[in-house]
Design an enzyme around this catalytic site. Structure first.
Site, PDB file in Angstrom:
ATOM      1  N   HIS A 112       0.831  -1.210   0.000  1.00 58.27           N
ATOM      2  CA  HIS A 112       0.000   0.000   0.000  1.00 58.27           C
ATOM      3  C   HIS A 112       0.862   1.255   0.000  1.00 58.27           C
ATOM      4  O   HIS A 112       0.527   2.256  -0.640  1.00 58.27           O
ATOM      5  CB  HIS A 112      -0.932  -0.013   1.215  1.00 58.27           C
ATOM      6  CG  HIS A 112      -2.056   0.970   1.136  1.00 58.27           C
ATOM      7  ND1 HIS A 112      -2.073   2.146   1.849  1.00 58.27           N
ATOM      8  CD2 HIS A 112      -3.208   0.949   0.410  1.00 58.27           C
ATOM      9  CE1 HIS A 112      -3.201   2.801   1.572  1.00 58.27           C
ATOM     10  NE2 HIS A 112      -3.898   2.105   0.706  1.00 58.27           N
ATOM     11  N   CYS A 113       1.993   1.185   0.699  1.00 62.10           N
ATOM     12  CA  CYS A 113       2.873   2.353   0.847  1.00 62.10           C
ATOM     13  C   CYS A 113       3.518   2.809  -0.458  1.00 62.10           C
ATOM     14  O   CYS A 113       3.954   3.946  -0.563  1.00 62.10           O
ATOM     15  CB  CYS A 113       3.991   2.047   1.838  1.00 62.10           C
ATOM     16  SG  CYS A 113       3.424   1.444   3.427  1.00 62.10           S
ATOM     17  N   ILE A 114       3.605   1.909  -1.439  1.00 63.38           N
ATOM     18  CA  ILE A 114       4.305   2.283  -2.682  1.00 63.38           C
ATOM     19  C   ILE A 114       3.328   2.558  -3.831  1.00 63.38           C
ATOM     20  O   ILE A 114       3.754   2.808  -4.951  1.00 63.38           O
ATOM     21  CB  ILE A 114       5.357   1.226  -3.093  1.00 63.38           C
ATOM     22  CG1 ILE A 114       4.721  -0.118  -3.468  1.00 63.38           C
ATOM     23  CG2 ILE A 114       6.388   1.042  -1.983  1.00 63.38           C
ATOM     24  CD1 ILE A 114       5.722  -1.120  -4.078  1.00 63.38           C
TER      25      ILE A 114
END
Length: 351
Positions: free
Chosen positions: A338-340
């Site tokens: 999700h962070c990327i």
């Protein structure tokens, strides 16, 4: 009317991640922090970022920011359908440095440009270029730029698409992010920029994420909406892990109603059985998945819990294919799938 007038006249809404996307946005790793000290480390980072991008590209268009130096490596490893945008970058966590896309009542696209200061001015972070990285996607998408004076990152917010938001006290109220802001001010800014009607505050993030190389508690490894009224949360079932207490605290915070007064249904995503790596207690989390058109791109950890977690995700997002990708190289660098990634919602479509 002009862009400025649109901003003034519009009521913005941040759609749920599960609503239809126009495309996904990412950034190609080029910084030493992400690429590590060795050829093998760099290879591992590039391989993992490419695996995520290529998996998403099977389901929706992907746009990738890449530095001029990283362009050749990106082109070599990425699916031919992925569009590259040359720009200077400090790192590759586009969820956090990119815009938060919103729609207005006429389904016109806006992009909130938060202040980014290296996850609260972390000593290891650099943000000279990343603080401007949101503009690349906003301009390319021809979105209305919505300026915010709040320090915030995309990983620090989650929404059901109907005005209910999940955040953590340790992020938006961090003294190195927004030292003089109250909860009321944060909520008012989320209402102005994203259409927040109710904000649910978790007290803090996971243990590892709250330490030296973390974000100080992003919500997107703690909890997320699978659909309106349904929240998936990180369930650390092993009382040897310090996150066991955090999971209990989190359940308490989520034992509430959404913006429409509906009691939230809570579904636990098991934490992996692996509790530690060489650095200490891990923050491996299946919550940190990306919902794409027709798919869920999920974190896997070569762990006995993988099967159960991916099963929970398949049930929570019926009709979507669940694609597991080994996220250990991402978590070793401070984040997850999700962070990327960052979604750009489709305009003109409301489920």
């Amino acid at each position: 009317c002009s862009h400025d007038e649109v901003t003034r006249l519009s009521t913005w809404r941040m759609p749920a991640e599960s609503e239809p996307h126009e495309r996904a946005w990412m950034a190609w790793p080029s910084a030493a922090y992400t690429l590590g000290d060795s050829v093998a480390d760099a290879e591992e980072a590039w391989t993992t970022w490419a695996a995520v991008a290529n998996a998403i590209s099977e389901f929706e268009p992907v746009s990738m920011l890449a530095t001029p130096e990283g362009h050749r490596e990106a082109k070599r490893r990425l699916s031919a359908s992925i569009e590259l945008h040359a720009t200077d970058l400090d790192d590759a966590w586009y969820r956090d440095i990119g815009p938060t896309f919103v729609l207005d009542e006429n389904n016109r696209l806006g992009g909130v440009d938060w202040v980014f200061n290296g996850w609260g001015q972390q000593h290891w972070a650099r943000w000279k270029h990343d603080q401007h990285a949101a503009k690349v996607a906003i301009d390319a998408a021809a979105a209305t730029r919505i300026e915010s004076s709040m320090v915030n990152e995309g990983g620090g917010i989650h929404t059901d698409g109907n005005g209910t938001f999940l955040v953590t006290e340790t992020v938006q109220l961090d003294r190195f992010r927004n030292p003089d802001w109250s909860k009321e001010q944060v909520e008012a800014e989320l209402a102005r920029t994203l259409g927040a009607r109710k904000v649910i505050w978790a007290k803090r993030g996971l243990t590892r994420d709250s330490q030296d190389f973390g974000t100080r508690g992003h919500i997107d490894i703690l909890a997320c909406f699978a659909s309106p009224g349904v929240v998936l949360y990180h369930d650390q079932r092993d009382d040897q892990h310090p996150d066991h207490a955090i999971s209990a605290e989190l359940r308490e915070a989520l034992d509430t109603t959404d913006a429409d007064g509906r009691q939230l249904e809570l579904i636990g995503l098991p934490a992996p059985t692996v509790l530690k790596d060489a650095e200490g207690y891990v923050d491996y989390s299946y919550v940190n998945h990306f919902v794409a058109n027709g798919a869920v791109i999920a974190c896997s950890f070569a762990d006995p819990s993988d099967a159960e977690a991916l099963d929970v995700l398949a049930n929570a997002y019926p009709g979507r294919e669940v694609v597991g990708i080994d996220a250990r190289p991402l978590f070793a660098r401070g984040g997850g799938i999700h962070c990327i990634t960052q979604q750009q919602p489709a305009t003109g479509v409301r489920p």
